[in-house]
Enzyme design. Sequence first.
Site, mmCIF file in Angstrom:
data_model
loop_
_atom_site.group_PDB
_atom_site.id
_atom_site.type_symbol
_atom_site.label_atom_id
_atom_site.label_comp_id
_atom_site.label_asym_id
_atom_site.label_seq_id
_atom_site.Cartn_x
_atom_site.Cartn_y
_atom_site.Cartn_z
ATOM 1 N N ASN A 30 54.326 -73.586 122.660
ATOM 2 C CA ASN A 30 53.500 -72.446 122.273
ATOM 3 C C ASN A 30 52.659 -72.012 123.476
ATOM 4 O OD1 ASN A 30 51.125 -71.034 121.418
ATOM 5 N ND2 ASN A 30 51.636 -71.558 119.314
ATOM 6 N N HIS B 17 47.966 -69.776 124.564
ATOM 7 C CA HIS B 17 46.730 -69.932 125.342
ATOM 8 C C HIS B 17 46.845 -69.406 126.765
ATOM 9 C CE1 HIS B 17 44.854 -71.574 121.962
ATOM 10 N NE2 HIS B 17 45.538 -72.703 121.947
ATOM 11 N N HIS C 164 52.133 -66.751 118.575
ATOM 12 C CA HIS C 164 51.529 -66.288 117.323
ATOM 13 C C HIS C 164 50.912 -64.913 117.566
ATOM 14 C CE1 HIS C 164 48.539 -67.390 113.827
ATOM 15 N NE2 HIS C 164 49.109 -66.215 113.650
ATOM 16 N N ARG D 213 48.640 -62.585 116.304
ATOM 17 C CA ARG D 213 47.575 -62.561 115.294
ATOM 18 C C ARG D 213 47.125 -61.129 115.047
ATOM 19 N NH1 ARG D 213 45.223 -68.064 114.838
ATOM 20 N NH2 ARG D 213 43.782 -67.165 113.352
ATOM 21 N N GLU E 7 58.012 -76.208 108.657
ATOM 22 C CA GLU E 7 57.277 -76.881 109.731
ATOM 23 C C GLU E 7 56.083 -77.579 109.105
ATOM 24 O OE1 GLU E 7 56.422 -74.654 113.288
ATOM 25 O OE2 GLU E 7 54.869 -76.083 113.907
ATOM 26 N N HIS F 139 51.189 -78.885 115.440
ATOM 27 C CA HIS F 139 49.752 -78.655 115.422
ATOM 28 C C HIS F 139 48.987 -79.909 115.823
ATOM 29 C CE1 HIS F 139 45.904 -76.825 114.591
ATOM 30 N NE2 HIS F 139 46.553 -75.695 114.569
HETATM 31 N N1 PXP Z 1 53.062 -74.741 115.086
HETATM 32 C C1 PXP Z 1 52.401 -73.765 114.434
HETATM 33 C C2 PXP Z 1 53.043 -73.152 113.226
HETATM 34 C C3 PXP Z 1 51.148 -73.304 114.895
HETATM 35 O O1 PXP Z 1 50.498 -72.332 114.234
HETATM 36 C C4 PXP Z 1 50.616 -73.862 116.082
HETATM 37 C C5 PXP Z 1 49.314 -73.346 116.608
HETATM 38 O O2 PXP Z 1 49.408 -72.002 116.873
HETATM 39 C C6 PXP Z 1 51.352 -74.863 116.730
HETATM 40 C C7 PXP Z 1 52.557 -75.301 116.198
HETATM 41 C C8 PXP Z 1 50.860 -75.499 117.988
HETATM 42 O O3 PXP Z 1 49.655 -76.158 117.772
HETATM 43 P P1 PXP Z 1 48.851 -76.743 119.001
HETATM 44 O O4 PXP Z 1 48.459 -75.582 119.869
HETATM 45 O O5 PXP Z 1 47.695 -77.442 118.366
HETATM 46 O O6 PXP Z 1 49.788 -77.684 119.718
#
Ligand code: PXP
Length: 255
Positions: free
Chosen positions: A11, A14, A47, A49, A156, A196
């Site tokens: 992901n 950031h 994501h 948003r 997920e 997550h």
């Molecule tokens: N999976 C999903 C569905 C998420 O919403 C997120 C956070 O956006 C992640 C994985 C990744 O989480 P993290 O940034 O805490 O590793």
Amino acid sequence: MRQIFPELGVNIDHVATLRNTREGFDPDPLSAAVLVKKAGASQLVCHLREDRRHIRDPDLFLFRSWKGLPVNLEMAMTDEMTIIALEVQPALVTLVPERREERTTEGGLVLGPDMCRRIEEFRKKCQECGIRLSLFLAPDPLDMERAMDLGVDQVELHTGEYANARDPLIRERELERLFRAADRVSGSPVRLAAGHGLDRDNLVPVLAIENLMEVNIGHSIIARSLFVGLEKAVIEVLDRIRQETPLARREAPLS
Ligand code: PXP
């Protein structure tokens, strides 16, 4: 025999968040995507948003033209996002709950009757376009049942409660919940992912979930990349997956 490891989705939200602090071009999410691919990850996760605090619409279109990695688009089940998803046609859409004031996605989707109806409609449209559909769910056996009834392609599991638990007993209990939820979809056509709050260390016990096919990690990889670079940060996680996936689930007969 062939080896089966869970795939890694990275992901890169950031990277965009940092870029957006100055409303400029750096750091560039597409350049990050190129490094994520070079390191060997299997998919790009982002994501979109409602407040566009992470990636923004033009980023999505750039990822689409690049075609370097399948995109897993996380989004809320809103009309606005439905239109965008059907236009961009990512490989996978992951439906997540979204609250404007939250720092990050705080829990799984709540599968009430209205949400289920909307998911069902959206699933049909996704199917017509060849988009696979995933639901981000708390590790709740009832939610697993509902997801199977809805006929989605993937679930997920939200690993946040497990990852954030400081008390070892609570962490153990949350890990158990993840295993139980995973059991519920085992043997069904629903593919299992998790994500997550995962990092190189807390990921290890999760890798023992037998039917886990994918982990999605953002924050810990991007944070680590500040010190070792993005490519190395991704490779470190991939190495951990290869080394720590239990042998029992690593070997499967060639079909
Ligand atoms: N999976 C999903 C569905 C998420 O919403 C997120 C956070 O956006 C992640 C994985 C990744 O989480 P993290 O940034 O805490 O590793």
